[in-house]
Every structure is written in structure tokens, then in C-alpha cells.
Design a protein around this motif. Structure first.
Motif, PDB file in Angstrom:
ATOM      1  N   ILE A 602       0.842  -1.199   0.000  1.00 33.79           N
ATOM      2  CA  ILE A 602       0.000   0.000   0.000  1.00 33.79           C
ATOM      3  C   ILE A 602       0.875   1.246   0.000  1.00 33.79           C
ATOM      4  CG2 ILE A 602      -1.786   1.282   1.245  1.00 33.79           C
ATOM      5  CD1 ILE A 602      -2.690  -1.373   2.476  1.00 33.79           C
ATOM      6  N   VAL A 603       0.670   2.123  -0.965  1.00 31.72           N
ATOM      7  CA  VAL A 603       1.448   3.350  -1.053  1.00 31.72           C
ATOM      8  C   VAL A 603       0.892   4.372  -0.057  1.00 31.72           C
ATOM      9  CG1 VAL A 603       2.264   3.025  -3.390  1.00 31.72           C
ATOM     10  CG2 VAL A 603       0.055   4.086  -3.032  1.00 31.72           C
ATOM     11  N   MET A 604       1.787   5.127   0.563  1.00 33.82           N
ATOM     12  CA  MET A 604       1.419   6.106   1.587  1.00 33.82           C
ATOM     13  C   MET A 604       2.023   7.462   1.233  1.00 33.82           C
ATOM     14  SD  MET A 604      -0.462   4.337   3.642  1.00 33.82           S
ATOM     15  CE  MET A 604      -0.576   5.256   5.169  1.00 33.82           C
ATOM     16  N   ALA A 605       1.252   8.516   1.448  1.00 36.47           N
ATOM     17  CA  ALA A 605       1.658   9.841   1.002  1.00 36.47           C
ATOM     18  C   ALA A 605       2.909  10.334   1.722  1.00 36.47           C
ATOM     19  CB  ALA A 605       0.499  10.823   1.191  1.00 36.47           C
ATOM     20  N   HIS A 606       2.891  10.324   3.060  1.00 31.63           N
ATOM     21  CA  HIS A 606       4.023  10.870   3.814  1.00 31.63           C
ATOM     22  C   HIS A 606       5.293  10.074   3.530  1.00 31.63           C
ATOM     23  CE1 HIS A 606       5.257  13.225   7.585  1.00 31.63           C
ATOM     24  NE2 HIS A 606       6.356  12.664   7.110  1.00 31.63           N
ATOM     25  N   ALA A 607       5.199   8.763   3.590  1.00 24.09           N
ATOM     26  CA  ALA A 607       6.381   7.926   3.389  1.00 24.09           C
ATOM     27  C   ALA A 607       6.944   8.101   1.986  1.00 24.09           C
ATOM     28  CB  ALA A 607       6.021   6.460   3.634  1.00 24.09           C
ATOM     29  N   ALA A 608       6.086   8.227   0.981  1.00 23.71           N
ATOM     30  CA  ALA A 608       6.563   8.389  -0.396  1.00 23.71           C
ATOM     31  C   ALA A 608       7.249   9.739  -0.577  1.00 23.71           C
ATOM     32  CB  ALA A 608       5.401   8.251  -1.373  1.00 23.71           C
ATOM     33  N   LEU A 609       6.671  10.791  -0.024  1.00 21.40           N
ATOM     34  CA  LEU A 609       7.285  12.110  -0.110  1.00 21.40           C
ATOM     35  C   LEU A 609       8.646  12.118   0.576  1.00 21.40           C
ATOM     36  CD1 LEU A 609       4.044  14.150   0.532  1.00 21.40           C
ATOM     37  CD2 LEU A 609       5.556  14.556  -1.423  1.00 21.40           C
ATOM     38  N   ASP A 610       8.710  11.486   1.720  1.00 20.27           N
ATOM     39  CA  ASP A 610       9.989  11.406   2.418  1.00 20.27           C
ATOM     40  C   ASP A 610      11.007  10.588   1.638  1.00 20.27           C
ATOM     41  OD1 ASP A 610      11.511  11.883   5.004  1.00 20.27           O
ATOM     42  OD2 ASP A 610      11.604   9.708   4.858  1.00 20.27           O
ATOM     43  N   ALA A 611      10.557   9.453   1.086  1.00 21.60           N
ATOM     44  CA  ALA A 611      11.471   8.596   0.327  1.00 21.60           C
ATOM     45  C   ALA A 611      11.990   9.295  -0.925  1.00 21.60           C
ATOM     46  CB  ALA A 611      10.766   7.293  -0.051  1.00 21.60           C
ATOM     47  N   ALA A 612      11.182  10.195  -1.482  1.00 20.94           N
ATOM     48  CA  ALA A 612      11.605  10.927  -2.678  1.00 20.94           C
ATOM     49  C   ALA A 612      12.577  12.054  -2.352  1.00 20.94           C
ATOM     50  CB  ALA A 612      10.378  11.491  -3.391  1.00 20.94           C
ATOM     51  N   GLY A 613      12.751  12.330  -1.070  1.00 27.36           N
ATOM     52  CA  GLY A 613      13.687  13.377  -0.677  1.00 27.36           C
ATOM     53  C   GLY A 613      13.064  14.735  -0.480  1.00 27.36           C
ATOM     54  N   VAL A 614      11.739  14.782  -0.354  1.00 23.19           N
ATOM     55  CA  VAL A 614      11.079  16.056  -0.094  1.00 23.19           C
ATOM     56  C   VAL A 614      11.349  16.448   1.352  1.00 23.19           C
ATOM     57  CG1 VAL A 614       8.886  17.310  -0.086  1.00 23.19           C
ATOM     58  CG2 VAL A 614       9.285  15.499  -1.770  1.00 23.19           C
ATOM     59  N   ALA A 615      11.822  17.661   1.554  1.00 17.28           N
ATOM     60  CA  ALA A 615      12.205  18.106   2.886  1.00 17.28           C
ATOM     61  C   ALA A 615      11.033  18.781   3.570  1.00 17.28           C
ATOM     62  CB  ALA A 615      13.390  19.064   2.807  1.00 17.28           C
ATOM     63  N   GLY A 616      10.468  18.102   4.576  1.00 16.97           N
ATOM     64  CA  GLY A 616       9.487  18.731   5.439  1.00 16.97           C
ATOM     65  C   GLY A 616      10.196  19.303   6.653  1.00 16.97           C
ATOM     66  N   PRO A 617       9.479  19.889   7.578  1.00 18.19           N
ATOM     67  CA  PRO A 617      10.132  20.440   8.763  1.00 18.19           C
ATOM     68  C   PRO A 617      10.817  19.380   9.607  1.00 18.19           C
ATOM     69  CG  PRO A 617       7.731  20.498   8.986  1.00 18.19           C
ATOM     70  CD  PRO A 617       8.027  20.149   7.573  1.00 18.19           C
ATOM     71  N   LEU A 618      10.264  18.153   9.610  1.00 19.49           N
ATOM     72  CA  LEU A 618      10.850  17.045  10.344  1.00 19.49           C
ATOM     73  C   LEU A 618      10.897  15.828   9.431  1.00 19.49           C
ATOM     74  CD1 LEU A 618       8.853  17.482  13.669  1.00 19.49           C
ATOM     75  CD2 LEU A 618      11.264  18.058  13.321  1.00 19.49           C
ATOM     76  N   GLY A 619      12.004  15.112   9.431  1.00 20.25           N
ATOM     77  CA  GLY A 619      12.139  13.948   8.561  1.00 20.25           C
ATOM     78  C   GLY A 619      12.566  12.726   9.335  1.00 20.25           C
ATOM     79  N   PRO A 620      11.858  11.586   9.190  1.00 22.65           N
ATOM     80  CA  PRO A 620      12.252  10.369   9.903  1.00 22.65           C
ATOM     81  C   PRO A 620      13.554   9.815   9.366  1.00 22.65           C
ATOM     82  CG  PRO A 620      10.539   9.875   8.326  1.00 22.65           C
ATOM     83  CD  PRO A 620      10.717  11.364   8.303  1.00 22.65           C
ATOM     84  N   ARG A 621      14.344   9.255  10.247  1.00 22.50           N
ATOM     85  CA  ARG A 621      15.607   8.635   9.882  1.00 22.50           C
ATOM     86  C   ARG A 621      15.654   7.243  10.499  1.00 22.50           C
ATOM     87  NH1 ARG A 621      15.052  11.804   6.691  1.00 22.50           N
ATOM     88  NH2 ARG A 621      16.436  13.470   5.972  1.00 22.50           N
TER      89      ARG A 621
END
Length: 938
Positions: A602-621
Motif C-alpha cells: 500500500i502506497v502512503m503519502a508521507h512515506a513516499a514524499l519522504d522517500a523521494a527526498g522532499v524536505a518537510g520540517p521534520l524527517g524520519p531517519r
């Protein structure tokens, strides 16, 4: 483990666009005809003989008319040859005295003349694409021969219907986390054009007035279509990416029009296109006109999404597909020249239909398009009653390979539960024997005989995203899985029972040439892993008739909406980067790794944006587990969660803001496969103040982290638990309520690699990432040497992902043959050579059974990591047993670079042991460190 459901719940699904066509009637084993493998009876044979006699007596002109149309014409004439067919369902004219036909033209230039001639006969022409080779018309049955005789007409076809894979704010917005992701990353779809292809949007004005669709929607000229499924799909895209511009087109009446509409949407600037259309005459075995258009636009960078279909699957007992090689089972004595009947696998001559179906389609691996074909193998299709005493319908077109009018296609209208489908080979062709695909569309066939392979056509194009479905909320009518709404999707969610399964075997290239010369069987060609991903269905739409909206038609626009968010955030995002982001961040459900029902998951919006390298204010590592001691834990701190332990769990977050961010978190929903006990002993974490531009975990900051544990019997070979973390930023700048689903691998996966083994964590990591399933019987065989063939699989799966399937072999190395009996891992071996990672072992060979040495592995790893053109820095003299001067040892530069990258520290005593074989335990370390494989993460 593939999920299974009770038979009482294995109900095939009819989308809302055709649900009224028939009532689903399941047939139990007790209701089946006596005998497990019945044969065609004498009376049934007499009726087939009548049809064969008609076929054999047709003239060249009559052969240009599809057999069901021709028989309808003969029936209207009261032809005496049809007298034995007492139960046959003949095609009849509609209320206006006409039938719908597609006239395939020899040349586009014949269009105007053919249209004039047909009109003069009283036919009604539907306006079509200028220059197209299909004329859509309504004509009288008694005029068919006159029309077929026109010089410009190549074939008179009974058209197969277009179907749509269907069944307020979409609940998928919540379950995919789209609103949270949009707020967190500051994206909305702005600057992105999304094209939607479906049946129509009759309620456009009403939905614009209610705010369910934006004020501006662009419809391609002349392609408005009719119906409201297109409205519902656009609603979903608009809900997911509210500022994206929407474009719409119907598919049109013909495949060539559909293909043109795809190209026109791309020309109009659509960077994302999504459709839910299944053209039943598309071949499963080659890319035809529609798929060619998809290939054209994806080559230019367009992101293309298509519903994978609702034709059922083997794992849920809902399959209506049989795909494989023709297996002769006797020639009927009463049928001289009628050919041979097929054995579907039970020793009989038919396959039982167990649930009603509106259409039955037979296609095979010979080249054709919508308007032409060169099929020479002549298969015929019969629908018979349960006792095999009467023919109810048939399709017996002539395929002889001449005239360019022979389509590898037979089609009949419907079948009921209890009917039996019979396939015969009327004549052997001039090509290698072609495999075939029988689709009992949205019906079911005998589960003991049904096969995989329901995905077909353009949704299986190489770079298209075929989208499967998982319910967002309530179960589909009649039983089925439920969704997590209002919560996020998780690994416990399941696909709908009705989704089409893969994989998709392609036998022919678009020009009709064979991928594997001389082999058109079920072992030939190439295999595409389809479907690709999964998204939500069962959602609320304001479009009339789509409350709720079930089916892969609803799932595809959810995935397309996520793609629009990514493209909005990263305008230069490539198709390859999008695929990597979606696939790598998808929630794996059902069978571990890429599977035939749900793809990557299942594709997820937040995880996909993060995986693509989109920089939000906080990023999981990456997250560490069971490394630090925590109050209340009971672990051995080996870095792996094991059954019976309470362990420390320490996610890390990066602060992308310009100032520090006080951060705390709360864990919830800790769980996994049913059976074991899941304990959340400490549900809070304190990250302190995460400095601007830095990454921090809770242990480094405060020591206050989560504590979790599992206990009980292992529920599956691959066991993952998950929890949701909700962040509470303290600055008031970063958005509150950001959630992240974290996955925890549960160890002790192999009997022969206990936690005391020094390679334990590395082996668990390799297994968790789908690079290996072990050596068999629950073991990993850590002390066994790695062969060069095994290494090819290890390396390419670590490099490309667990779902990677290499192109079909062609025959590169004599000692790793491709045919007639393919060598183990030959496809992987040849791909390794194609990527420039190896040229073999010498003398043109590959030496697949030889062990890989540690020196050879250094070259393999670094070429896979950096590319075939990579050249390491010159050696300086690191290992005493790998001389740098005066005579450099084999691969010394590569070995030292492996050391400098921290991938190896040698073998012992300061040495490297370059000639020693690489053991499977060592391979785990090499791959984990080279490719940065993560055991725990989002």
C-alpha cells in the motif's frame, strides 16, 4: 504466507457499472456434474459438428465476418444447418433491427468510401477518429456479407465491450495520510496536471457546484463520454491533491481512439494520467495499441496509473482465469477435421464455471491488433451445458495466417454457474505452439484448475503502475476485509478478494517478434511483476452511483493523487525516482515482499514524499532497536527484537528547520500478525530539542524511549510488528500530529542462525529485505560457500529490491544455458553481465557453480554500488596478504577500497584472505554494508 479466506467469503466481485447485469450464483461441489472430469457427450459432439461444418464451408468473404455475427445472420435466414443447435443462444438484432460492428479497414484511406457504402445500406455510422482504421457502425445482419465484400473492409468484428474496474471526501485521504502529508510538506498538487480516463462525467456541473470538483476541468474535445465513473475518479484525485489541474477523456469506442486520447492528454501537459478501463480484446501476451501509447508517454516522463482489474485471483479462490499451454485430450470421433479438445488439468475436456460471468474471452500468443492479425493457430471456444450435451454459444473464427485479418481472439457473451467451457485446437499453426489465456470475466472457474494471470493489457505495460485495491473502511457487500478508517493503513490490512492477480508473462514484443525465439509456451517470454502497488477503495464519492466506490477503479486515482503530490513538491522528479519512492516506502501486506495480489504493498503519502527526498520540517531517519539498555527491558541488546524480549526502540528524526525543535512522541497501535502477544511497556519518547539541520534520537538526547516486546509462537516465516508514532513539536512552527508508521522485524528467523551467532543481525537484515529466503527447511546455511550463480541473485536483489525480476535470458554464457532447460539463476547471471558487473570467468563461460572468492566479491560489490565504469583509487598497501607492490595482487585496488568504505575489516590477523570463498554469513555482511540495507525504519 498468502492469506486465505473461507470459501463462503470468496465471492467474485462485480463493479457497480455492471452489477445489474447478473446475479452472482456460486456452485458448490455437491452441485457439480457427476464425475471429476467429464467428457463431451455424443449429442454435444453432434452440435459441435454442426458448427464446424458451417466453419468449414465458409467462403473467403464469409471468413471476414466474426463467427457469432455470421451465425446470427444464418439464424435470421433460418439456415437448416443450425437445426441441431436447439439450446444455442444466437446473436440477434437490437430493437432498431441492427447490430453494432467494428469494420477493420485495410487502409485508413478506405474510411470515407466504406462509410458511404454502409450508409447507403441503411447502416448508422458513429463519428470516429479521422485517419483511423476502425469504422464503428450499426448494420443489419442480412447486410453483413455485402459489407464484408467491400474492397476496403478487412474484417467485420463484433466489438468487445469496454469495461470499467469499479464498483464527500474519500476515506482514502485519511488512510493514505494525504492531508497530514500535504500539511507537513506544504504540498497540494499545485502546478501538476492530472488526466483521468474513464466512462464519463455527466454530473460535472453539479459536482462543481457542490465543491466536490474544482471549477476548472478540461475535457478533451469530443471525448466527454457518458456515465459518472470519471467524476468519481476525479473527485478522488481532487481530494488527494486539491490544487492539481484536472483533465478528462473517455476512452472512445476503439483501441486506436483510446491510444490517441492517452497521447493527447500528454500533449496537453498532463504529467500524471490514470485510467480504469479494461479493453477485453487486448492481448495478455504483447503490448498492443493502448499499451504502446502508455509506453510512449512514460518514455517522455509521464506517470501512468491503471486499475489492475477486478477479475479475481487464485489466492482468494475468486479466479476466472486459466492460462497455460494447450494440452490435447483426444479428438472426438464424430468430428473429422474438428481438431483436438484441451485438457484443463483434470484429465477432462472442459472447465466448470462456478459463478456467472458476462463475457468469456480466449486469447493466445500470436500477434494481432484491433484491426489486423497474423494468427495461424486456430483455437475455438465453446460454452456448453453442465452435462456437456448441448452447445449454448461459441466463437469459431478462422485463423490461417493469411490476409492479415486473423486475430488470436475468440469471444462469447456470458456464461452461467454450472456451464462448462470447452477449448479446441482446430488447426496447428506455423509458429511455435502458443500458450493461451481464458478469461471468464468477473466470474469464477473451478478453483482446483484456475490459474494466476488475470492482469492483462495496458495495465501491465512495463512502466505503468498497475494498482490493486484494499478497502479504506467498510467491507464490500457480501463479506470481505475491512479497512482502518479513520486510521492509517498498516501491514495487517488485506487486498480486496476480487483483485486481479499477476504476474504477467509477455511472449511477444510489440512488433510480434518473440522474446525467446521458438518458445511461446508458459516457460517462454519475459515476466513482469504485476500489479505494482495497492491503494484504497470502498470510499465515499458524491458522483451518483458511487457511494461507496469499490474496485481497483477507486484505487488507481488514490495512487495517482499521491504521485501528483510528489510531482508538485519535486517538479523535476523522474519516473524512475517516483517508482523507487512509491515502491520502497509502500506498506508490505500479505505475502512478504512483492506479491502477485498487491505488488509492493500500500502506497502512503508521507512515506513516499519522504522517500523521494522532499524536505518537510521534520524527517524520519533510521531507527535502532535493542541497542541501548532501557528501564524495564529484558533483552540481550544484540540489535534485533526477539520473541520473549522487551526491547528499547529509538526512532531518530531530522530537523530541517532553521531553528531548534523541542520534540516528544507517543506510540500506539503496536501489533502484527495474529497469535502472538504484543506489549507496549513505555509509550512515550523524549527527543529533547533537535538542533537545526541535525538528526537526533531519543536515547542520545534524554534516554527516554519506547519499550516494546513480543512473545508467543512465530506466526509466519517473515514476522514484522508495527507501531504508529505521533509527534508533538514544541515550537509551534512545525505542524502537530505528524504520524509515522514504523516497522520492527522480529528475529530468530532461521534455525541455524541463533542470536549467539556473530552474523545474526546481518542475516536477519538480509532476510527482512527480501534478498534471501534461506537455503531450505527453515535454515540459512551460514557456513556454506556462495556460488557465482547464487551471488548473481543476492547482488541484484540487494541492488534493485526484493521484487526485482530480470529480463528473460537470451543465451550469453554456454555453461549457463537459457534453453531448452534453463540453468539456475540464468536470468540474473545474464543481467549481471548486461550491467557490466561481470564478463564471466574466462573462455566465454560464467562458471555458475564455482565459489566466489573474497577478491572477486570486492569487484562485484563495488561495480554494483558505483556502476560498471567505476575505477577505485590506487592501492597503498593495507593488507599484508594482498600485495600492492612490486607486483600488485589481483583486485588489490578494489579490496582496499572495500576496506576504506567500511564494508570489510579483513579476515583476521590484519589479512584479507583474498582466495578464500565467501561464506553465506559473510555475504550478509557485505551486502548489508554495501547497499545500506535497514532492518528497522519507516
Amino acid at each position: 504466507m498468502v492469506h486465505r479466506r473461507p470459501f463462503s467469503q470468496r465471492l467474485g466481485i462485480l463493479g457497480s457499472t455492471i452489477a445489474a447485469l447478473l446475479a452472482a450464483t456460486a456452485l458448490s461441489a455437491a452441485d457439480s456434474p457427476p464425475g471429476s472430469a467429464p467428457f463431451v457427450t455424443a449429442s454435444g459432439a453432434d452440435q459441435i459438428q454442426a458448427l464446424v461444418s458451417v466453419k468449414q464451408s465458409k467462403t473467403a468473404i464469409q471468413n471476414k465476418i466474426d463467427s457469432r455475427l455470421y451465425l446470427g445472420m444464418l439464424h435470421e435466414r433460418r439456415d437448416a444447418r443450425l437445426a441441431p443447435l436447439t439450446s444455442y443462444r444466437f446473436l440477434t438484432a437490437d430493437a432498431d433491427g441492427r447490430v453494432l460492428v467494428h469494420l477493420a479497414l485495410a487502409e485508413p484511406a478506405a474510411r470515407d468510401e466504406v462509410s458511404r457504402e454502409v450508409s447507403a445500406l441503411g447502416g448508422v455510422i458513429t463519428p470516429g477518429r479521422p485517419g483511423g482504421r476502425i469504422v464503428v457502425a450499426r448494420v443489419r445482419l442480412h447486410d453483413l456479407e455485402t459489407i464484408a465484400a467491400l474492397p476496403g473492409v478487412q474484417r467485420v468484428r463484433e466489438p468487445l465491450p469496454r469495461t470499467f474496474d469499479a464498483t464527500n471526501v474519500s476515506e482514502g485521504v485519511a488512510t493514505h495520510g494525504a492531508s497530514e502529508a500535504a500539511a507537513f510538506f506544504g504540498v497540494s498538487g499545485s502546478g501538476v496536471k492530472v488526466g483521468v480516463i474513464s466512462n464519463g462525467c455527466d454530473s460535472l456541473a453539479t459536482l462543481q457546484g457542490s465543491g466536490d470538483l474544482p471549477a476548472s476541468v478540461t475535457i478533451l474535445p469530443g471525448q466527454a463520454g457518458s456515465g459518472n465513473e470519471g467524476c468519481a475518479m476525479m473527485e478522488i484525485v481532487h481530494d488527494m491533491a486539491p490544487d492539481a489541474e484536472l483533465y478528462f477523456s473517455a476512452p472512445g469506442d476503439t483501441d486506436e481512439q483510446f491510444a490517441q486520447n492517452i497521447l493527447d492528454l500528454a500533449t496537453a501537459g498532463c504529467q500524471v494520467i490514470v485510467d480504469d478501463v479494461l479493453s477485453l480484446d487486448e492481448s495478455p501476451f504483447e503490448d498492443q495499441q493502448i499499451a504502446a501509447a502508455v509506453n510512449t508517454v512514460t518514455a517522455s516522463g509521464v506517470f501512468y496509473f491503471s486499475s489492475a482489474g477486478n477479475q479475481g485471483n487464485v489466492d482468494d479462490g475468486t479466479s476466472g482465469t486459466w492460462e497455460g499451454d494447450f494440452a490435447p485430450n483426444g479428438t472426438l470421433p464424430a468430428l473429422p477435421g474438428a481438431g483436438v479438445l484441451h485438457d484443463f488439468g483434470d484429465g477432462g475436456q472442459s472447465i466448470l464455471v462456478t459463478k456467472n460471468a458476462p463475457f468469456v474471452v480466449l486469447t493466445w500468443a500470436e500477434h494481432y491488433t484491433e484491426n489486423s492479425g497474423i494468427a495461424s493457430t486456430d483455437y475455438d471456444l465453446y460454452r456448453m451445458n453442465a452435462a456437456l450435451t448441448a452447445v449454448l454459444d461459441s466463437s469459431t473464427n478462422v485463423q490461417n495466417g493469411s490476409g492479415n485479418d486473423d486475430l488470436a481472439l475468440e469471444y462469447i457473451l456470458g456464461a452461467n454457474a454450472g456451464d462448462r467451457i470447452v477449448v479446441t485446437r482446430f488447426a496447428v499453426g506455423t509458429t511455435a505452439p502458443p500458450m493461451f489465456n481464458l478469461l471468464v470475466y468477473r466470474g469464477n472457474v473451478d478453483a482446483a484448475l484456475a490459474t494466476t494471470g488475470a492482469t492483462r493489457g495496458h495495465n501491465s505495460a512495463a512502466q505503468a503502475f498497475g494498482v490493486s485495491a484494499s478497502p479504506a473502511a467498510a467491507a464490500f457487500s457480501g463479506g470481505g476485509p475491512t479497512g482502518p478508517y479513520p486510521n492509517l493503513f498498516g501491514p495487517a490490512n488485506e487486498s480486496e478478494y476480487f483483485v486481479s492477480d499477476g504476474p504477467r508473462r509477455m511472449i511477444l514484443r510489440a512488433d510480434g517478434s518473440e522474446y525467446t525465439p521458438g518458445n511461446r509456451s508458459k516457460t517462454g517470454g519475459i515476466v513482469r511483476s504485476k500489479p505494482d502497488i495497492t491503494a484504497a477503495d470502498g470510499v465515499s464519492c458524491a458522483a451518483p452511483g458511487f457511494l461507496p466506490f469499490y474496485g481497483t477503479s477507486a484505487a488507481a486515482p488514490h495512487a495517482a493523487g499521491i504521485a501528483a503530490l510528489l510531482k508538485s513538491a519535486l517538479p523535476d522528479l523522474t519516473l524512475a525516482a517516483l517508482r523507487q519512492a512509491l515502491v520502497s516506502s509502500a506498506i508490505d501486506i500479505e505475502t512478504p515482499g512483492n506479491d502477485r495480489d498487491t505488488g509492493a504493498g500500500i502506497v502512503m503519502a508521507h512515506a513516499a514524499l519522504d522517500a523521494a527526498g522532499v524536505a518537510g520540517p521534520l524527517g524520519p531517519r533510521p531507527m535502532t532497536v535493542d541497542v541501548h539498555a532501557a528501564s524495564g527491558d529484558s533483552s540481550n541488546h544484540d540489535g534485533v527484537l526477539q520473541p520473549g524480549e522487551l526491547v528499547s526502540v529509538a526512532p531518530s528524526w531530522r530537523n530541517n528547520q532553521g531553528t531548534g525543535e523541542p520534540l516528544t512522541g507517543t506510540a500506539s497501535g503496536f501489533g502484527g500478525p495474529s497469535g502472538p502477544t504484543y506489549t507496549l511497556a513505555d509509550a512515550t519518547a523524549d527527543y529533547g530539542t533537535v538542533g537545526a539541520g541535525t538528526t537526533q534520537d531519543c536515547f542520545t538526547a534524554t534516554g527516554d524511549c519506547y519499550v516494546m516486546g513480543v512473545s508467543g509462537a512465530r506466526p509466519a516465516a517473515h514476522w514484522d510488528a508495527t507501531f504508529t508514532e505521533t509527534l508533538s513539536p514544541g515550537s509551534g512552527v512545525a505542524p502537530a500530529g505528524v504520524t509515522r508508521l514504523w516497522r520492527l522485524h522480529v528475529g530468530d528467523s532461521f534455525l541455524d542462525v541463533p542470536s549467539s551467532n556473530p552474523f545474526y543481525a546481518f542475516v536477519e537484515n538480509l532476510f527482512h529485505n527480501g534478498v534471501t529466503g534461506g537455503c531450505g527447511a527453515g535454515n540459512y546455511c551460514p557456513g556454506n560457500p556462495v556460488t557465482r550463480a547464487q551471488m548473481a541473485v543476492f547482488l541484484l536483489k540487494a541492488e534493485h529490491g526484493s521484487s526485482y525480476i530480470p529480463p528473460a535470458c537470451t543465451g550469453v554464457f554456454p555453461d549457463a544455458p537459457c534453453t531448452p532447460a534453463a540453468a539456475f539463476a540464468v536470468d540474473f547471471i545474464e543481467q549481471l553481465a548486461a550491467e557490466g558487473i561481470t564478463t564471466g570467468c574466462g573462455g566465454g563461460d560464467y562458471c555458475p557453480n564455482s565459489s566466489v572468492t573474497r577478491a572477486q566479491m570486492a569487484v562485484f560489490l563495488l561495480k554494483a554500488e558505483h556502476g560498471s565504469g567505476y575505477v577505485p583509487p590506487p592501492c597503498t598497501g593495507v593488507f599484508p596478504d594482498v600485495a600492492c607492490s612490486p607486483s600488485p595482487a589481483f583486485a588489490v585496488d578494489w579490496i582496499e577500497q572495500l576496506f576504506h568504505e567500511g564494508i570489510t575489516g579483513g579476515c583476521a590477523g590484519g589479512n584479507y584472505c583474498p582466495s578464500n570463498p565467501v561464506l553465506r554469513s559473510q555475504m550478509a555482511v557485505f551486502l548489508d554494508k554495501t547497499f545500506g540495507l535497514s532492518l528497522y525504519g519507516p
